[in-house]
Design a protein around this motif. Sequence first.
Motif, PDB file in Angstrom:
ATOM      1  N   ASP A  63     -31.953 -28.433   2.927  1.00 36.11           N
ATOM      2  CA  ASP A  63     -31.831 -28.393   1.712  1.00 36.11           C
ATOM      3  C   ASP A  63     -30.267 -28.993   0.503  1.00 36.11           C
ATOM      4  O   ASP A  63     -30.183 -29.457  -0.222  1.00 36.11           O
ATOM      5  N   GLU A  66     -35.847 -25.873  -3.878  1.00 34.46           N
ATOM      6  CA  GLU A  66     -35.060 -26.477  -4.846  1.00 34.46           C
ATOM      7  C   GLU A  66     -35.078 -28.031  -4.115  1.00 34.46           C
ATOM      8  O   GLU A  66     -34.401 -28.253  -3.555  1.00 34.46           O
ATOM      9  N   SER A  67     -36.103 -28.673  -5.260  1.00 28.30           N
ATOM     10  CA  SER A  67     -36.710 -29.814  -4.797  1.00 28.30           C
ATOM     11  C   SER A  67     -35.736 -31.301  -4.822  1.00 28.30           C
ATOM     12  O   SER A  67     -35.652 -31.631  -4.261  1.00 28.30           O
ATOM     13  N   GLN A  68     -34.906 -30.864  -6.206  1.00 32.49           N
ATOM     14  CA  GLN A  68     -34.144 -31.487  -6.059  1.00 32.49           C
ATOM     15  C   GLN A  68     -32.522 -31.630  -5.419  1.00 32.49           C
ATOM     16  O   GLN A  68     -32.711 -32.618  -4.754  1.00 32.49           O
ATOM     17  N   ASP A  69     -32.585 -30.734  -5.279  1.00 32.57           N
ATOM     18  CA  ASP A  69     -30.755 -30.306  -3.269  1.00 32.57           C
ATOM     19  C   ASP A  69     -32.505 -30.886  -2.488  1.00 32.57           C
ATOM     20  O   ASP A  69     -30.863 -31.485  -1.488  1.00 32.57           O
ATOM     21  N   GLU A 125     -26.649 -28.860  -6.857  1.00 33.36           N
ATOM     22  CA  GLU A 125     -26.458 -30.077  -7.483  1.00 33.36           C
ATOM     23  C   GLU A 125     -25.723 -29.493  -8.268  1.00 33.36           C
ATOM     24  O   GLU A 125     -24.579 -30.421  -9.277  1.00 33.36           O
ATOM     25  N   SER A 160     -34.245 -33.833  -2.302  1.00 27.89           N
ATOM     26  CA  SER A 160     -34.204 -35.182  -2.358  1.00 27.89           C
ATOM     27  C   SER A 160     -32.774 -35.459  -2.050  1.00 27.89           C
ATOM     28  O   SER A 160     -32.573 -36.835  -1.835  1.00 27.89           O
ATOM     29  N   ASP A 161     -32.051 -34.743  -2.911  1.00 31.12           N
ATOM     30  CA  ASP A 161     -30.227 -35.593  -2.870  1.00 31.12           C
ATOM     31  C   ASP A 161     -30.001 -35.607  -0.873  1.00 31.12           C
ATOM     32  O   ASP A 161     -29.657 -36.441  -0.055  1.00 31.12           O
TER      33      ASP A 161
END
Length: 285
Positions: free
Chosen positions: A50, A75-78, A20, A80-81
Amino acid sequence: MSFEIDTRGQTQSTRPGIEEIMDPAPVVIRENYRGSGKLQGKTALITGGDSGIGRSVAVHFAREGADVAIVYLDESQDASDTKAMVEAEGKNCLLLRGDIRSEVFCKEAVSRAVNEFGKLNILVNNAAEQHPKENVTEISPDQLNDTFATNIFSFFYFTQAVLPYLDEGDSIINTTSVTAYHGSPSLLDYSSTKGAIVAYTRSLADNLAEKGIRVNAVAPGPIWTPLIPSTFDSERVKQFGKDTPFKRPGQPCEVATCYVFLASEDASYMSGQVLHPNGGQVVNG
């Protein structure tokens, strides 16, 4: 489409790195890449899905018709993306967070994927870690154990867990590295695991041939992923990939198509093989 980039010598303080915040961002999929249903109706589980190569593989698989489960550390945001990118292709994406050094987690991840999709056809063993050390005496037992546990032990764990669900025509694809062939003086333990993956791929391919399950590998060269700015110092990041014949690092989208090919019927007569998207470096094997 040009893939020339200026890495700007950027670094990150945490491993395995966050996509991100990379600038420039890695190219996940070419704008002109057209899916043709090569993986229609298939389901895949991708470790390290991810970000980086794993993310690109997930999106390419989705564009080719597959539902995808991606395994990631934290790496939760990655993650989710990546899920959003897969869903934008009209396919389903299951997020599986956990530590692949744990055999228990690997079994649970496979069980959850099967419960979600009803089947599994493709396993991509892709996740890895690396910790540069200039001298072999600097590699601690803990680092050695962690690197081998992530980079090769997990391949055994996931393969063992997935095998009961794979049928004739299904596929296992392992990510090795160009370092398995020409070595890396500052990545001794990492390179050793990547060499082990080549041997594992060849041996497992022979082991599973009678069942019609194909096992192949991809050995990327220097690819622009979060692992790079999170691993190396600014000067090495600036020079990353410039020692290849192409004089640049590769993009994840330039690697992911190898996985599409190996997962599809186009590679129906290939097993025990390694593809080399490495910027023109000639290697044996």
